[in-house]
Design a protein around this motif. Sequence first.
Motif, PDB file in Angstrom:
ATOM      1  N   UNK A   1      23.546 -52.849 -26.152  1.00 36.29           N
ATOM      2  CA  UNK A   1      23.806 -54.219 -25.675  1.00 36.29           C
ATOM      3  C   UNK A   1      24.250 -54.208 -24.215  1.00 36.29           C
ATOM      4  N   UNK A   2      25.186 -53.343 -23.885  1.00 38.44           N
ATOM      5  CA  UNK A   2      25.684 -53.273 -22.519  1.00 38.44           C
ATOM      6  C   UNK A   2      24.587 -52.871 -21.546  1.00 38.44           C
ATOM      7  N   UNK A   3      23.701 -51.989 -21.968  1.00 35.74           N
ATOM      8  CA  UNK A   3      22.549 -51.590 -21.152  1.00 35.74           C
ATOM      9  C   UNK A   3      21.685 -52.812 -20.852  1.00 35.74           C
ATOM     10  N   UNK A   4      21.379 -53.608 -21.876  1.00 42.03           N
ATOM     11  CA  UNK A   4      20.527 -54.789 -21.691  1.00 42.03           C
ATOM     12  C   UNK A   4      21.211 -55.864 -20.856  1.00 42.03           C
ATOM     13  N   UNK A   5      22.507 -56.054 -21.033  1.00 38.08           N
ATOM     14  CA  UNK A   5      23.246 -57.031 -20.234  1.00 38.08           C
ATOM     15  C   UNK A   5      23.308 -56.595 -18.766  1.00 38.08           C
ATOM     16  N   UNK A   6      23.533 -55.307 -18.552  1.00 41.01           N
ATOM     17  CA  UNK A   6      23.576 -54.779 -17.181  1.00 41.01           C
ATOM     18  C   UNK A   6      22.205 -54.943 -16.514  1.00 41.01           C
ATOM     19  N   UNK A   7      21.161 -54.665 -17.273  1.00 41.59           N
ATOM     20  CA  UNK A   7      19.805 -54.832 -16.748  1.00 41.59           C
ATOM     21  C   UNK A   7      19.570 -56.285 -16.326  1.00 41.59           C
ATOM     22  N   UNK A   8      19.951 -57.230 -17.158  1.00 39.64           N
ATOM     23  CA  UNK A   8      19.781 -58.653 -16.824  1.00 39.64           C
ATOM     24  C   UNK A   8      20.546 -59.007 -15.559  1.00 39.64           C
ATOM     25  N   UNK A   9      21.745 -58.472 -15.429  1.00 42.74           N
ATOM     26  CA  UNK A   9      22.566 -58.753 -14.238  1.00 42.74           C
ATOM     27  C   UNK A   9      21.911 -58.180 -12.979  1.00 42.74           C
ATOM     28  N   UNK A  10      21.400 -56.946 -13.055  1.00 42.07           N
ATOM     29  CA  UNK A  10      20.705 -56.360 -11.902  1.00 42.07           C
ATOM     30  C   UNK A  10      19.509 -57.213 -11.495  1.00 42.07           C
ATOM     31  N   UNK A  11      18.715 -57.623 -12.463  1.00 40.06           N
ATOM     32  CA  UNK A  11      17.523 -58.418 -12.167  1.00 40.06           C
ATOM     33  C   UNK A  11      17.896 -59.801 -11.624  1.00 40.06           C
ATOM     34  N   UNK A  12      18.918 -60.427 -12.204  1.00 42.14           N
ATOM     35  CA  UNK A  12      19.366 -61.737 -11.708  1.00 42.14           C
ATOM     36  C   UNK A  12      19.852 -61.661 -10.267  1.00 42.14           C
ATOM     37  N   UNK A  13      20.444 -60.534  -9.901  1.00 39.95           N
ATOM     38  CA  UNK A  13      20.980 -60.353  -8.551  1.00 39.95           C
ATOM     39  C   UNK A  13      19.978 -59.696  -7.602  1.00 39.95           C
ATOM     40  N   UNK A  14      18.724 -59.687  -7.993  1.00 41.63           N
ATOM     41  CA  UNK A  14      17.622 -59.159  -7.173  1.00 41.63           C
ATOM     42  C   UNK A  14      17.838 -57.708  -6.758  1.00 41.63           C
ATOM     43  N   UNK A  15      18.436 -56.934  -7.639  1.00 39.11           N
ATOM     44  CA  UNK A  15      18.665 -55.515  -7.384  1.00 39.11           C
ATOM     45  C   UNK A  15      17.548 -54.716  -8.069  1.00 39.11           C
ATOM     46  N   UNK A  16      16.321 -55.038  -7.687  1.00 35.21           N
ATOM     47  CA  UNK A  16      15.150 -54.465  -8.341  1.00 35.21           C
ATOM     48  C   UNK A  16      15.037 -52.960  -8.132  1.00 35.21           C
ATOM     49  N   UNK A  17      15.363 -52.500  -6.944  1.00 35.63           N
ATOM     50  CA  UNK A  17      15.261 -51.066  -6.655  1.00 35.63           C
ATOM     51  C   UNK A  17      16.237 -50.271  -7.530  1.00 35.63           C
ATOM     52  N   UNK A  18      17.470 -50.769  -7.645  1.00 35.01           N
ATOM     53  CA  UNK A  18      18.450 -50.082  -8.492  1.00 35.01           C
ATOM     54  C   UNK A  18      17.989 -50.099  -9.948  1.00 35.01           C
ATOM     55  N   UNK A  19      17.468 -51.228 -10.424  1.00 38.41           N
ATOM     56  CA  UNK A  19      16.913 -51.327 -11.784  1.00 38.41           C
ATOM     57  C   UNK A  19      15.824 -50.282 -11.983  1.00 38.41           C
ATOM     58  N   UNK A  20      14.908 -50.219 -11.047  1.00 37.29           N
ATOM     59  CA  UNK A  20      13.783 -49.295 -11.134  1.00 37.29           C
ATOM     60  C   UNK A  20      14.253 -47.841 -11.133  1.00 37.29           C
ATOM     61  N   UNK A  21      15.165 -47.513 -10.229  1.00 32.62           N
ATOM     62  CA  UNK A  21      15.601 -46.121 -10.065  1.00 32.62           C
ATOM     63  C   UNK A  21      16.539 -45.634 -11.160  1.00 32.62           C
ATOM     64  N   UNK A  22      17.347 -46.515 -11.740  1.00 32.15           N
ATOM     65  CA  UNK A  22      18.381 -46.063 -12.673  1.00 32.15           C
ATOM     66  C   UNK A  22      18.133 -46.399 -14.132  1.00 32.15           C
ATOM     67  N   UNK A  23      17.246 -47.355 -14.411  1.00 33.73           N
ATOM     68  CA  UNK A  23      17.099 -47.801 -15.799  1.00 33.73           C
ATOM     69  C   UNK A  23      15.729 -47.515 -16.405  1.00 33.73           C
ATOM     70  N   UNK A  24      14.736 -47.242 -15.568  1.00 32.82           N
ATOM     71  CA  UNK A  24      13.383 -47.021 -16.081  1.00 32.82           C
ATOM     72  C   UNK A  24      13.054 -45.540 -16.149  1.00 32.82           C
TER      73      UNK A  24
END
Length: 174
Positions: free
Chosen positions: A16-39
Motif C-alpha cells: 500500500x505504501x509503495x502504491x501511495x508513494x508512487x501516486x505522490x511522485x506522479x502527482x508531483x511530476x517526479x517522473x524521473x524519480x518514479x522511473x529510476x526508483x520504482x520500475x
Amino acid sequence: MLNQNRVAIEIHHEIEQFLYHEARLLDNEMLREWFDTMLDPEIRYQMVMQQERFVKDKSPAEAQQIMPFDERHGDLELRIRQFESGLQTMLNPRQRLRRAITNIEAFHQEEENTYLVSSYGIASRHRRLYEHEQVIFGRTDRLKRAEDGALRLVARRIDLDERVVRNKNLLLFL
C-alpha cells in the motif's frame, strides 16, 4: 485471484505504501524519480480498453481489446524524456493531477518475493480555468522485491472502464 495466497498484513501495508508513494511522485511530476526508483528494467506497462460487443458475440477476449499503450522500459523512458523536454504543448500551462488508489488486494505468486496486486483508482486532472477530466480505472500489478530489498513494478495492466476516451489526451501515467 480469490484462491491465491493473500500476503501478511505487514507486506500488504508495505505494498500500500509503495502504491501511495508512487501516486505522490506522479502527482508531483517526479517522473524521473518514479522511473529510476520504482520500475524494474523488465517492466511491461499496458493500458487496455474493451470494445463493446453483444453478449452473443463469441469473439475471443483478446479480439475485443484495444490497447492504447503496450510499453516496455525504453518506451517509458522516451515518454518521460518528452515530458522533460518542455516541448509537450498539452503540458503548458501545467496540468494538476491527483490520483487516488483504493481496494488494494495483494497475493503471493509462485516466484519468491513476487506479488500480484489488484487495485482501483481515479485520476483527476485540472488544466486552465475550465478543463477538468477524470479517469477511472482498475489495475493489476506484478511487484517483485529487488536485490536491495525495495519493491519494483514489473508489470502493470490498466483497465479503463470507458470504451471511448473522452479526455483530450492520455498524457499521464496511471
